[in-house]
Design a protein around this motif. Structure first.
Motif, PDB file in Angstrom:
ATOM      1  N   LYS A 184      54.778  87.032  82.393  1.00  0.00           N
ATOM      2  CA  LYS A 184      55.725  86.614  81.364  1.00  0.00           C
ATOM      3  C   LYS A 184      54.947  86.580  80.037  1.00  0.00           C
ATOM      4  CE  LYS A 184      59.809  85.884  83.180  1.00  0.00           C
ATOM      5  NZ  LYS A 184      60.395  84.566  83.265  1.00  0.00           N
ATOM      6  N   THR A 185      55.538  87.108  78.952  1.00  0.00           N
ATOM      7  CA  THR A 185      54.832  87.276  77.682  1.00  0.00           C
ATOM      8  C   THR A 185      55.544  86.514  76.568  1.00  0.00           C
ATOM      9  OG1 THR A 185      54.014  89.437  78.373  1.00  0.00           O
ATOM     10  CG2 THR A 185      53.950  88.951  76.010  1.00  0.00           C
ATOM     11  N   LEU A 186      54.754  85.877  75.703  1.00  0.00           N
ATOM     12  CA  LEU A 186      55.270  85.149  74.540  1.00  0.00           C
ATOM     13  C   LEU A 186      54.436  85.535  73.320  1.00  0.00           C
ATOM     14  CD1 LEU A 186      57.138  82.836  73.451  1.00  0.00           C
ATOM     15  CD2 LEU A 186      55.239  81.274  73.876  1.00  0.00           C
ATOM     16  N   ASN A 187      55.128  85.918  72.241  1.00  0.00           N
ATOM     17  CA  ASN A 187      54.455  86.218  70.979  1.00  0.00           C
ATOM     18  C   ASN A 187      54.532  84.988  70.071  1.00  0.00           C
ATOM     19  OD1 ASN A 187      53.802  88.912  71.616  1.00  0.00           O
ATOM     20  ND2 ASN A 187      55.864  89.580  71.068  1.00  0.00           N
ATOM     21  N   THR A 188      53.402  84.539  69.583  1.00  0.00           N
ATOM     22  CA  THR A 188      53.361  83.360  68.719  1.00  0.00           C
ATOM     23  C   THR A 188      52.225  83.523  67.723  1.00  0.00           C
ATOM     24  OG1 THR A 188      53.295  80.935  68.671  1.00  0.00           O
ATOM     25  CG2 THR A 188      51.830  82.031  70.232  1.00  0.00           C
ATOM     26  N   SER A 189      52.072  82.542  66.841  1.00  0.00           N
ATOM     27  CA  SER A 189      51.089  82.643  65.764  1.00  0.00           C
ATOM     28  C   SER A 189      50.363  81.317  65.595  1.00  0.00           C
ATOM     29  CB  SER A 189      51.778  83.029  64.450  1.00  0.00           C
ATOM     30  OG  SER A 189      50.873  82.995  63.368  1.00  0.00           O
ATOM     31  N   THR A 190      49.097  81.406  65.174  1.00  0.00           N
ATOM     32  CA  THR A 190      48.378  80.196  64.767  1.00  0.00           C
ATOM     33  C   THR A 190      48.838  79.786  63.368  1.00  0.00           C
ATOM     34  OG1 THR A 190      46.610  81.615  63.964  1.00  0.00           O
ATOM     35  CG2 THR A 190      46.292  80.606  66.129  1.00  0.00           C
ATOM     36  N   ALA A 191      48.636  78.494  63.034  1.00  0.00           N
ATOM     37  CA  ALA A 191      48.992  77.997  61.702  1.00  0.00           C
ATOM     38  C   ALA A 191      47.989  78.519  60.678  1.00  0.00           C
ATOM     39  CB  ALA A 191      49.011  76.479  61.695  1.00  0.00           C
ATOM     40  N   PRO A 192      48.441  78.710  59.432  1.00  0.00           N
ATOM     41  CA  PRO A 192      47.490  79.104  58.387  1.00  0.00           C
ATOM     42  C   PRO A 192      46.545  77.946  58.071  1.00  0.00           C
ATOM     43  CG  PRO A 192      49.778  79.478  57.715  1.00  0.00           C
ATOM     44  CD  PRO A 192      49.818  78.632  58.942  1.00  0.00           C
ATOM     45  N   ASN A 193      45.428  78.253  57.414  1.00  0.00           N
ATOM     46  CA  ASN A 193      44.587  77.200  56.855  1.00  0.00           C
ATOM     47  C   ASN A 193      45.330  76.523  55.710  1.00  0.00           C
ATOM     48  OD1 ASN A 193      42.265  77.491  58.485  1.00  0.00           O
ATOM     49  ND2 ASN A 193      41.619  79.274  57.289  1.00  0.00           N
ATOM     50  N   GLU A 194      44.938  75.286  55.392  1.00  0.00           N
ATOM     51  CA  GLU A 194      45.610  74.560  54.320  1.00  0.00           C
ATOM     52  C   GLU A 194      45.161  75.074  52.961  1.00  0.00           C
ATOM     53  OE1 GLU A 194      42.488  70.801  54.177  1.00  0.00           O
ATOM     54  OE2 GLU A 194      44.385  70.590  55.243  1.00  0.00           O
ATOM     55  N   VAL A 195      46.030  74.847  51.952  1.00  0.00           N
ATOM     56  CA  VAL A 195      45.651  75.211  50.590  1.00  0.00           C
ATOM     57  C   VAL A 195      44.536  74.282  50.123  1.00  0.00           C
ATOM     58  CG1 VAL A 195      47.987  76.021  50.100  1.00  0.00           C
ATOM     59  CG2 VAL A 195      47.342  73.691  49.481  1.00  0.00           C
ATOM     60  N   THR A 196      43.779  74.708  49.117  1.00  0.00           N
ATOM     61  CA  THR A 196      42.655  73.908  48.615  1.00  0.00           C
ATOM     62  C   THR A 196      42.781  73.713  47.109  1.00  0.00           C
ATOM     63  OG1 THR A 196      41.291  75.889  48.357  1.00  0.00           O
ATOM     64  CG2 THR A 196      41.108  74.693  50.442  1.00  0.00           C
ATOM     65  N   HIS A 197      42.057  72.710  46.617  1.00  0.00           N
ATOM     66  CA  HIS A 197      41.981  72.415  45.173  1.00  0.00           C
ATOM     67  C   HIS A 197      43.363  72.245  44.552  1.00  0.00           C
ATOM     68  CE1 HIS A 197      38.084  74.477  46.019  1.00  0.00           C
ATOM     69  NE2 HIS A 197      37.617  73.475  45.267  1.00  0.00           N
ATOM     70  N   LEU A 198      44.215  71.495  45.240  1.00  0.00           N
ATOM     71  CA  LEU A 198      45.522  71.172  44.667  1.00  0.00           C
ATOM     72  C   LEU A 198      45.317  70.229  43.484  1.00  0.00           C
ATOM     73  CD1 LEU A 198      48.634  71.158  44.757  1.00  0.00           C
ATOM     74  CD2 LEU A 198      48.480  69.251  46.378  1.00  0.00           C
ATOM     75  N   GLN A 199      45.869  70.599  42.312  1.00  0.00           N
ATOM     76  CA  GLN A 199      45.679  69.778  41.131  1.00  0.00           C
ATOM     77  C   GLN A 199      46.846  69.926  40.163  1.00  0.00           C
ATOM     78  OE1 GLN A 199      42.171  71.059  39.031  1.00  0.00           O
ATOM     79  NE2 GLN A 199      42.640  73.212  39.268  1.00  0.00           N
ATOM     80  N   ASN A 200      46.908  68.959  39.259  1.00  0.00           N
ATOM     81  CA  ASN A 200      47.922  68.984  38.212  1.00  0.00           C
ATOM     82  C   ASN A 200      47.370  69.772  37.032  1.00  0.00           C
ATOM     83  OD1 ASN A 200      49.850  68.302  36.213  1.00  0.00           O
ATOM     84  ND2 ASN A 200      48.643  66.495  35.681  1.00  0.00           N
ATOM     85  N   GLU A 201      48.009  70.896  36.733  1.00  0.00           N
ATOM     86  CA  GLU A 201      47.556  71.743  35.640  1.00  0.00           C
ATOM     87  C   GLU A 201      48.024  71.205  34.302  1.00  0.00           C
ATOM     88  OE1 GLU A 201      45.604  75.059  33.936  1.00  0.00           O
ATOM     89  OE2 GLU A 201      45.520  74.215  35.952  1.00  0.00           O
ATOM     90  N   SER A 202      49.281  70.755  34.229  1.00  0.00           N
ATOM     91  CA  SER A 202      49.833  70.214  32.992  1.00  0.00           C
ATOM     92  C   SER A 202      51.066  69.402  33.332  1.00  0.00           C
ATOM     93  CB  SER A 202      50.194  71.335  32.008  1.00  0.00           C
ATOM     94  OG  SER A 202      51.190  72.177  32.563  1.00  0.00           O
ATOM     95  N   LEU A 203      51.479  68.555  32.394  1.00  0.00           N
ATOM     96  CA  LEU A 203      52.672  67.751  32.622  1.00  0.00           C
ATOM     97  C   LEU A 203      53.340  67.452  31.297  1.00  0.00           C
ATOM     98  CD1 LEU A 203      52.060  64.495  31.806  1.00  0.00           C
ATOM     99  CD2 LEU A 203      50.631  64.673  33.831  1.00  0.00           C
ATOM    100  N   THR A 204      54.641  67.203  31.361  1.00  0.00           N
ATOM    101  CA  THR A 204      55.432  66.726  30.232  1.00  0.00           C
ATOM    102  C   THR A 204      56.224  65.520  30.721  1.00  0.00           C
ATOM    103  OG1 THR A 204      57.382  68.078  30.710  1.00  0.00           O
ATOM    104  CG2 THR A 204      55.623  69.112  29.415  1.00  0.00           C
ATOM    105  N   ASN A 205      57.186  65.081  29.918  1.00  0.00           N
ATOM    106  CA  ASN A 205      58.006  63.952  30.378  1.00  0.00           C
ATOM    107  C   ASN A 205      59.092  64.382  31.356  1.00  0.00           C
ATOM    108  OD1 ASN A 205      59.877  65.185  28.725  1.00  0.00           O
ATOM    109  ND2 ASN A 205      59.681  63.693  27.084  1.00  0.00           N
ATOM    110  N   SER A 206      59.188  65.682  31.660  1.00  0.00           N
ATOM    111  CA  SER A 206      60.207  66.140  32.615  1.00  0.00           C
ATOM    112  C   SER A 206      59.698  67.203  33.572  1.00  0.00           C
ATOM    113  CB  SER A 206      61.425  66.691  31.864  1.00  0.00           C
ATOM    114  OG  SER A 206      61.057  67.828  31.093  1.00  0.00           O
TER     115      SER A 206
END
Length: 747
Positions: A184-206
């Motif tokens: 019996k055969t099943l096709n599946t996938s591993t999870a991707p690696n997580e993103v890195t260096h998540l940061q706030n580039e800029s912000l305003t009041n909205s």
């Protein structure tokens, strides 16, 4: 036994091959079949003639061929098959063979979980009459058709050391008695690696713009990214990449995303994850506030004859915490509830124009309003009237003077019996001894009456910052708290509520509304804040009027080094450069070094050693000498910040010394002195300045003693009368017993 040519049975088949030997001439015994073997088997068939399952029912079939299929057999079972030749009623000897049917395939092959380097599968056991003796083979095929086979006894497996974000084909089959089932055969996938260096580039009041780096691995160009956000007021709840409980969610193929239509002045929780082959990675999270909205200044109205204004501004949309109000050089921090209510700003000058701004503060973010020009009202008419009146008095005085000069030989010189004041409460130098003499009557009744009028001065002003829960432990005494408008703020630290608070107040002087800083003696946990105050105010002068220990009680933490070994408090390193100790005071030269900014600040500490708590020194002379040394230093140190003065509470001895310094300079510059008025002014800025009646009397004695040195004909009295009812109340939560006040380093 079925006869030749009979129909085959309904059982499964076992294909058996054999070669028969026989004699044609007579019914002699036949040779047995030769080379009997199994050609094929399924989970329900073996080819042969007669098969008997161990412990089961036997079945016989006849065939004229040299092979036969026995069908309807049980899967994963052992069978004994016998084959013989028959001709003319004569049978050969039997040739027997034992063999097994194949197991049924596994059932319900499914994915349990996956990570970025593993896949976990489970399945159900194969159906059959006997569940014993099964094992399973698992083959995983992935990158470049590379495959690996593992064997397990259980009905689950975790395949590890896989590549992230990769599709794998996994086959599982059952084994029993050396025979395997169909896979019996099943096709599946591993999870991707997580993103890195998540940061706030800029912000305003909205809006908030987020950036991140793609996950490690060869598939960075094929990822889809999900961005999920929710405000603190609306928690994200379950952080489910599929989206359950999510407030807002979006996807992108780029490694950045701008989240728009947010509420101003609001703290948001952001989550970002990668997805490939519909499999999400682990979540990376970030907390970012939106900027607050700038206010609009509604009005700026002059009050107090031009010495102050009332500033009023609108309440901004969205969230906000406090407001920073600046009118000219007057700065203060106001509670967020005061928008649209109006705030009084004092210590301004009449007939002047001031630039006013209000800065909205939220979570360390500041947005300044459009400035407004505030005009204080003119006192020209009043000043003109005063000048005219004074001129009239001068003319009348000159007339009287000349008339008296003409008659001075006939009239005796009169000694004034009433005090002459240029302003209410300000006393001419020549009348000061008489003023003290009058106040000393009836056991210092006059001083007691004056001091009683000062008792309620300054009360009722806002002290909200000092009473905030995060700040109460920083106050040495419960009833000595700085007023919000006159407190000295520290630079706030990010995500540290109350980091801008220290129990310190700006105190007026002879010509400036801010000439001194009065503060309490540092507590063990506020020494770092004390040195931050010195550094941020760029002060070169610290005046200490208490001893660390008095009458067996801790009055002030020892905040400077005992020797050449530096002490470190936060980012500041304090080094003792030199020390000179006399009978009544010590002078220490210290150096501050800011380790992050790599800058230094020279500080001189003047420490008066002979002043008892609540009481007064035995004589004015040592304190007058101390004040003279201090004033000479201050007059030659004009480039630094305000001098910082403290005792234990920062009100009694501190207020007395500040008043003495200011009043002696007033006496020198103007020829008059106003102790009552100046103590009143100090108490408007900080409660209980000149804490006891005895200190108030001693202040007058010091001024009189200074006058006596320059006018020997004045003979002062030196009464000491202490009103012990004007006490302060220790903050028990902030002051604790310390068996050892000084650490091994001497700090």
């Amino acid at each position: 036994m079925a006869r030749a040519g009979g129909n085959p049975g309904v059982w499964g088949s076992l294909v058996l091959l054999g070669v028969c030997g026989c004699t044609v001439a007579r019914a002699a015994a036949l040779n047995p079949v030769r080379t009997l073997r199994v050609e094929a088997q399924t989970n329900s068939s073996i080819n042969g003639i007669r098969c008997i399952r161990y412990g089961g029912i036997n079945e016989t079939q006849n065939t004229i061929d040299n092979n036969v299929t026995m069908g309807g057999l049980d899967p994963g079972s052992s069978y004994e098959c016998s084959v013989w030749a028959e001709k003319n009623g004569v049978n050969s000897t039997w040739d027997m063979l034992n063999h097994f049917t194949a197991p049924n395939p596994v059932m319900n092959l499914s994915l349990v979980t996956q990570t970025n380097d593993s896949i976990t599968l489970s399945w159900g056991t194969s159906q059959g009459p006997d569940f014993q003796g099964y094992n399973y083979s698992v083959q995983c095929t992935g990158n470049g058709d590379r495959s690996e086979t593992q064997h397990v006894e259980n009905t689950s497996i975790t395949i590890e050391k896989l590549e992230a974000g990769t599709v794998y084909s996994v086959s599982v089959w059952a084994n029993k008695n050396g025979v395997s089932s169909f896979p019996k055969t099943l096709n599946t996938s591993t999870a991707p690696n997580e993103v890195t260096h998540l940061q706030n580039e800029s912000l305003t009041n909205s809006s908030v713009t987020l950036t991140w780096n793609p996950p490690d691995g060869p598939y960075s160009h094929t990822y889809t990214y999900w961005v999920h956000w929710a405000s603190e007021e609306e928690p994200q709840g379950k952080q489910d990449p599929v989206g359950h409980g999510a407030k807002s969610k979006a996807k992108t193929n780029e490694s950045w995303y701008e989240v728009t239509a947010l509420r101003s002045g609001t703290l948001y929780n952001f989550s970002v994850w990668a997805e490939r082959n519909h499999v999400p990675s682990s979540i990376q999270s970030l907390q970012v506030p939106t900027a607050p909205v700038a206010v609009n200044i509604i009005s700026c109205i002059s009050t107090s004859g031009g010495y102050g204004v009332i500033l009023k501004w609108s309440c901004p949309s969205g969230g906000y915490e406090t407001f920073e109000v600046e009118v000219g050089r007057q700065r203060s921090t106001q509670d967020g509830s005061l928008c649209e209510k109006g705030v009084s700003v004092s210590d301004l000058s009449p007939a002047q124009s001031y630039t006013a701004t209000v800065t909205t503060v939220f979570n360390g973010l500041r947005v300044q309003s459009i400035s407004m020009t505030c005009n204080t009202e003119s006192t020209g008419v009043i000043a003109g009237a005063i000048v005219g009146t004074l001129l009239l008095f001068i003319l009348v005085g000159l007339l009287i003077f000349f008339l008296k000069r003409r008659r001075k030989m006939r009239q005796p010189k009169e000694v004034p019996k009433a005090l002459v004041s240029s302003f209410p409460g300000d006393i001419l130098a020549k009348d000061f001894a008489e003023h003290i003499k009058e106040n000393e009557k009836d056991s210092n009744y006059g001083f007691a009456e004056e001091y009683q009028q000062l008792a309620l001065e300054g009360q009722g002003q806002s002290q909200m910052v000092a009473l905030a829960p995060e700040n109460t432990s920083k106050n040495r005494f419960r009833n000595v708290l700085p007023y919000d408008w006159s407190r000295v703020p520290l630079k706030p630290r990010h995500e540290e509520p109350g980091s801008d608070y220290i129990n310190a107040s700006f105190i007026p002087g002879l010509w400036s509304p801010k000439e001194f800083i009065a503060t309490q003696g540092p507590l063990p946990h506020t020494v770092s804040d004390f040195w931050r105050l010195v550094w941020e105010q760029r002060s070169h002068t610290v005046v200490m009027l208490t001893n660390c220990m008095e009458s067996g009680r801790v009055k002030c933490e020892h905040y400077w080094p005992l020797d050449a070994q530096p002490c470190t408090h936060g980012q500041l390193q304090v080094t003792l450069i030199s020390e000179e100790v006399t009978e009544n005071w010590a002078v220490r030269d210290l150096q501050l070094f800011h380790m992050e900014e790599q800058q230094t600040l020279s500080v001189r500490q003047f420490h008066y050693l002979a002043w008892p708590d609540h009481g007064v020194p035995y004589s004015p002379d040592p304190l007058l000498a101390f004040q003279k040394v201090l004033r000479q230093w201050l007059d030659h140190t004009m480039d630094g910040g305000l001098p910082i003065v403290h005792c234990s509470a920062g009100v009694g001895r501190t207020g007395t010394l500040i008043a003495l310094d200011v009043l002696l300079r007033q006496l020198e510059c103007e020829g008059l002195v106003g102790p009552f008025n100046f103590v009143k002014r100090m108490r408007e800025s900080r409660p209980l300045m000149v804490q006891t009646e005895a200190q108030y009397v001693f202040l007058h004695q010091c001024i009189l003693r200074s006058l006596q040195k320059s006018a020997p004909d004045l003979v002062p009295k030196e009464p000491v009368y202490e009103n012990v009812a004007s006490l302060i109340y220790e903050n028990a939560a902030a002051i604790r017993a310390h068996d050892s006040e000084v650490s091994a380093s001497g700090c």
